[in-house]
Motif scaffolding. Sequence first.
Motif, mmCIF file in Angstrom:
data_model
loop_
_atom_site.group_PDB
_atom_site.id
_atom_site.type_symbol
_atom_site.label_atom_id
_atom_site.label_comp_id
_atom_site.label_asym_id
_atom_site.label_seq_id
_atom_site.Cartn_x
_atom_site.Cartn_y
_atom_site.Cartn_z
ATOM 1 N N LYS A 28 3.289 8.257 2.191
ATOM 2 C CA LYS A 28 4.045 7.039 2.501
ATOM 3 C C LYS A 28 3.276 5.797 2.053
ATOM 4 O O LYS A 28 3.830 4.898 1.403
ATOM 5 N N ASN A 29 1.991 5.749 2.396
ATOM 6 C CA ASN A 29 1.194 4.554 2.123
ATOM 7 C C ASN A 29 0.922 4.347 0.637
ATOM 8 O O ASN A 29 0.969 3.222 0.136
ATOM 9 N N ALA A 30 0.618 5.445 -0.076
ATOM 10 C CA ALA A 30 0.181 5.323 -1.466
ATOM 11 C C ALA A 30 1.323 5.390 -2.474
ATOM 12 O O ALA A 30 1.171 4.911 -3.600
ATOM 13 N N MET A 31 2.439 5.994 -2.085
ATOM 14 C CA MET A 31 3.503 6.223 -3.062
ATOM 15 C C MET A 31 4.830 5.568 -2.691
ATOM 16 O O MET A 31 5.450 4.880 -3.507
ATOM 17 N N ILE A 32 5.281 5.796 -1.456
ATOM 18 C CA ILE A 32 6.646 5.396 -1.091
ATOM 19 C C ILE A 32 6.738 3.911 -0.756
ATOM 20 O O ILE A 32 7.631 3.208 -1.248
ATOM 21 N N MET A 33 5.807 3.414 0.056
ATOM 22 C CA MET A 33 5.832 1.984 0.378
ATOM 23 C C MET A 33 5.700 1.106 -0.863
ATOM 24 O O MET A 33 6.407 0.093 -0.983
ATOM 25 N N PRO A 34 4.821 1.454 -1.836
ATOM 26 C CA PRO A 34 4.760 0.640 -3.056
ATOM 27 C C PRO A 34 6.077 0.625 -3.838
ATOM 28 O O PRO A 34 6.430 -0.391 -4.430
ATOM 29 N N LEU A 35 6.815 1.746 -3.839
ATOM 30 C CA LEU A 35 8.098 1.747 -4.548
ATOM 31 C C LEU A 35 9.114 0.870 -3.818
ATOM 32 O O LEU A 35 9.872 0.123 -4.444
ATOM 33 N N ILE A 36 9.128 0.965 -2.483
ATOM 34 C CA ILE A 36 10.022 0.095 -1.700
ATOM 35 C C ILE A 36 9.701 -1.369 -1.979
ATOM 36 O O ILE A 36 10.595 -2.207 -2.132
ATOM 37 N N GLN A 37 8.409 -1.664 -2.082
ATOM 38 C CA GLN A 37 7.987 -3.040 -2.366
ATOM 39 C C GLN A 37 8.416 -3.459 -3.770
ATOM 40 O O GLN A 37 8.834 -4.607 -3.985
ATOM 41 N N ALA A 38 8.332 -2.523 -4.739
ATOM 42 C CA ALA A 38 8.757 -2.828 -6.106
ATOM 43 C C ALA A 38 10.243 -3.145 -6.162
ATOM 44 O O ALA A 38 10.694 -3.920 -7.016
ATOM 45 N N LEU A 39 11.021 -2.563 -5.234
ATOM 46 C CA LEU A 39 12.450 -2.844 -5.170
ATOM 47 C C LEU A 39 12.739 -4.215 -4.554
ATOM 48 O O LEU A 39 13.905 -4.626 -4.478
ATOM 49 N N GLY A 40 11.700 -4.895 -4.106
ATOM 50 C CA GLY A 40 11.872 -6.255 -3.607
ATOM 51 C C GLY A 40 11.914 -6.383 -2.102
ATOM 52 O O GLY A 40 12.123 -7.483 -1.570
ATOM 53 N N TYR A 41 11.693 -5.276 -1.381
ATOM 54 C CA TYR A 41 11.723 -5.313 0.081
ATOM 55 C C TYR A 41 10.291 -5.371 0.610
ATOM 56 O O TYR A 41 9.386 -4.741 0.066
ATOM 57 N N ASN A 42 10.100 -6.106 1.673
ATOM 58 C CA ASN A 42 8.771 -6.247 2.263
ATOM 59 C C ASN A 42 8.554 -5.146 3.304
ATOM 60 O O ASN A 42 9.106 -5.208 4.407
ATOM 61 N N PRO A 43 7.739 -4.134 2.990
ATOM 62 C CA PRO A 43 7.548 -3.015 3.926
ATOM 63 C C PRO A 43 6.793 -3.410 5.189
ATOM 64 O O PRO A 43 6.709 -2.618 6.129
ATOM 65 N N PHE A 44 6.249 -4.638 5.225
ATOM 66 C CA PHE A 44 5.499 -5.102 6.394
ATOM 67 C C PHE A 44 6.316 -6.060 7.267
ATOM 68 O O PHE A 44 5.800 -6.605 8.237
ATOM 69 N N ASP A 45 7.582 -6.251 6.896
ATOM 70 C CA ASP A 45 8.478 -7.089 7.681
ATOM 71 C C ASP A 45 9.483 -6.194 8.399
ATOM 72 O O ASP A 45 10.386 -5.640 7.772
ATOM 73 N N PRO A 46 9.356 -6.011 9.720
ATOM 74 C CA PRO A 46 10.240 -5.085 10.443
ATOM 75 C C PRO A 46 11.705 -5.510 10.450
ATOM 76 O O PRO A 46 12.576 -4.698 10.759
ATOM 77 N N PHE A 47 11.975 -6.759 10.087
ATOM 78 C CA PHE A 47 13.365 -7.200 9.982
ATOM 79 C C PHE A 47 13.983 -6.788 8.642
ATOM 80 O O PHE A 47 15.184 -6.870 8.451
#
Length: 364
Positions: A28-47
């Motif tokens: 999750k930390n090394a692969m999936i969260m970076p892809l979510i971030q590349a899509l323009g979503y902030n994985p550290f913003d719970p909203f």
Amino acid sequence: MDFIDQLRVLASRIAVTKSLIQTEEATKNAMIMPLIQALGYNPFDPFEVTPELVADVGTKKGEKVDYAILKDGKPIILFECKKAGAELNISHAGQLFRYFHVTAARFGVLTNGLTYKFFTDLEQPNKMDEKPFFEFNILDFKDRDVEELKKFAKSAFDVDSILVGANDLKYIRSIKQVLASWMTNPSEDFVRLVAGDLISGKRFTPAIKDQFTAITKQAFEQLIGERINQRLKGAMTPDPVSAPEPVTEIEAVASGEPVIVTAEEELEGFYAVRAMLRGVVASKRVVIRDAQSYCAVLLDDNNRKPICRLRFNNPQKLRLGMFNDKKEEEIISIESVDEIFNYEDRLKATVAAYLGSKDAEASS
């Protein structure tokens, strides 16, 4: 940085580090969260991205989905994650199925950090399909895959437009699977269809069936081979910036320089390497530098970034020099230039390591 460039950087990093990723959390930390971030979503913003979103599903209390991407406080995309390399069978998506049913989300993603399977409800409303309509492989993607993935980006997300394309993608995927099965094992009905006009007036006997089954497979193989060759010829077209002109022995002697002749086999090998690396790095960055004992293929014309060495001075004894992560050369004997294609994964990994390193980023 463009979206496709972000994906290439992420892919190069994953190619180098995937063997170190042993757990779901690390994935999750090394692969999936970076892809979510590349899509323009902030994985550290719970909203915007909520990890382990909880809901009660029927009699099951406290059901969790690994990630939910939110819009206006409502889930729009759900992620169920497995550790890197784990199988992604539909039987592993139980929570995703259940959660899809009780939320407003129209898209569910099952992933192991390398492959992303996208699901929706094309068959029955509010019930997730058992087959994905789109798959994305971070280590093996084409331009059209990037265009489809980009539809899920924050800046472009539109449910209706994605669903229109999803239906076509589902059928294209199914048709490709049917065609692939026909290529390797043509069905009797397909062979009858192909042979119909060619044996007009004759009975479709078992002998004719066997004959045309074999012929159909050969025709498929030849057609695919011809198409591949056409693509390779396009990829191998010399680049006026980095593809050298062959130096003749007469020209070398006349100039007083050491006799270095770039053989046809060396150019062929160089263009093959460049073609294989097109999905990883721009072709103009893959450069040939000839020497007396070998032809070096370099990234960015930098001798500190060797991709491989073509040791083709003896046409009867072709050798290929490959490099490990310590830039140590391993010399491999090959029968023909075509055998270079057997080492595509290693070549891509070598370039990916350079792209992922700090000095490569600084010089790009």
